[in-house]
Design an enzyme around this catalytic site. Structure first.
Site, PDB file in Angstrom:
ATOM      1  N   HIS A 112       0.839  -1.206   0.000  1.00  0.00           N
ATOM      2  CA  HIS A 112       0.000   0.000   0.000  1.00  0.00           C
ATOM      3  C   HIS A 112       0.874   1.257   0.000  1.00  0.00           C
ATOM      4  O   HIS A 112       0.580   2.236  -0.684  1.00  0.00           O
ATOM      5  CB  HIS A 112      -0.870   0.038   1.264  1.00  0.00           C
ATOM      6  CG  HIS A 112      -1.842  -1.092   1.398  1.00  0.00           C
ATOM      7  ND1 HIS A 112      -1.754  -2.048   2.382  1.00  0.00           N
ATOM      8  CD2 HIS A 112      -2.948  -1.403   0.690  1.00  0.00           C
ATOM      9  CE1 HIS A 112      -2.760  -2.895   2.271  1.00  0.00           C
ATOM     10  NE2 HIS A 112      -3.501  -2.534   1.250  1.00  0.00           N
ATOM     11  N   SER A 169       0.230  -8.882   1.530  1.00  0.00           N
ATOM     12  CA  SER A 169      -1.234  -8.850   1.555  1.00  0.00           C
ATOM     13  C   SER A 169      -1.669  -8.693   3.000  1.00  0.00           C
ATOM     14  O   SER A 169      -1.045  -9.256   3.906  1.00  0.00           O
ATOM     15  CB  SER A 169      -1.782 -10.170   1.003  1.00  0.00           C
ATOM     16  OG  SER A 169      -3.151 -10.307   1.330  1.00  0.00           O
TER      17      SER A 169
END
Ligand code: AMP
Length: 285
Positions: free
Chosen positions: A36, A184
């Site tokens: 991210h 993840s």
């Protein structure tokens, strides 16, 4: 000073109106990791302002247990976004996005049928609907998504083209752990033994990539090679392995010189992991 946050449509719109110049949008479901933050970094470098969103979107979960198990860490996420240089974080509650009486959805038709769409009915309808709403709310010039979710990127690009959203979709490379496991939020749910097993997804992809680089052009053989690698890991339960056209996402029999998306979904215990590579290695869908 803490990063500016908005939880309502009104505060988001007011904060957006204060921004002049270009805006980059980074949509996330929180439980942030370096994948991210790489999107944030790229958005930061290409825009005057960065808006990030944190919303675990209920309409994209077809499995209630998966939704319930999805990790949350809002305070830590806000800190990471602040350090990454995000200007504004939109973190609404579900009833802000879907108030009572809500009944409008965006659907991309063919490209959502195979792969994730076949295994997660309704998933992409939820994704495109929430992303369309976030585009309308934040009016970005550029929106940043990870290649990790290859079908999602292709579906969103299709929606942007079809619906004439005035923005550019920017695709960022998959960020991996040193052992190859794609980062993840779901990796947090793995036990130690499962975490040790999880790089088998990447190993399977690398087996297909190596064969392709040696000149193998039979998709059947590439799929078999991946299944053989996955079969060696007792904790891995395969949902699918796919060798598909990178643009249409249609499954291929014989490979041509068009870009190919090699992707897989594997359950390790209760946790379902996905990963992919594009071939040739540097090609982008
Ligand atoms: P998520 O919070 O999982 O919905 O992901 C938010 C965005 O981050 C999506 O565009 C993802 O594709 C992207 N993303 C997630 N994991 C990674 C990763 N390991 N590398 C690059 N981008 C990622």
């Amino acid at each position: 000073m803490a990063v500016e946050t908005a939880e309502t449509i009104e505060t988001l719109r007011a904060a957006r109106q204060q921004m002049s110049g270009s805006v980059g949008l980074v949509p996330t479901m929180g439980a942030l990791h370096e994948g991210h933050l790489a999107l944030v970094q790229q958005a930061r470098s290409e825009n005057d302002h960065v808006i990030a969103t944190i919303f675990v979107n209920p309409t994209q979960f077809n499995d209630a247990a998966d939704f319930a198990a999805y990790p949350h860490d809002l305070a830590h996420d806000l800190e990471l976004f602040e350090r990454g240089g995000v200007d504004l974080v939109f973190a609404p509650m579900p009833d802000v996005m879907y108030p009572s009486g809500y009944q409008t959805y965006v659907t991309v038709e063919q490209m959502t049928q195979p792969l994730e769409g076949a295994h997660r009915p309704g998933h992409f309808r939820g994704v495109t609907t929430v992303v369309a709403k976030l585009f309308n709310l934040t009016q970005p010039h550029r929106a940043y998504f990870g290649q990790k979710d290859a079908q999602q990127v292709a579906v969103i690009q299709r929606m942007v083209d079809d619906m004439n959203f005035p923005l550019a979709v920017v695709v960022c490379p998959t960020v991996r752990e040193p052992d190859g496991l794609a980062m993840s939020s779901r990796n947090r749910n793995l036990t130690r033994a499962q975490r040790q097993a999880a790089p088998v997804l990447y190993q399977a992809l690398m087996a297909a990539q190596a064969a392709y680089q040696r000149g193998e052009r039979s998709s059947k053989i590439l799929r078999r090679l991946m299944r053989d690698v996955l079969a060696q890991e007792p904790l891995a339960d395969v949902d699918y392995v796919s060798v598909a056209d990178a643009r249409s996402l249609e499954e291929l029999t014989q490979l041509t010189d068009q870009p190919v998306l090699v992707s897989l979904a594997v359950r390790i215990g209760q946790t379902r992991l996905i990963d992919n590579v594009l071939l040739p290695a540097q090609s982008y869908a």
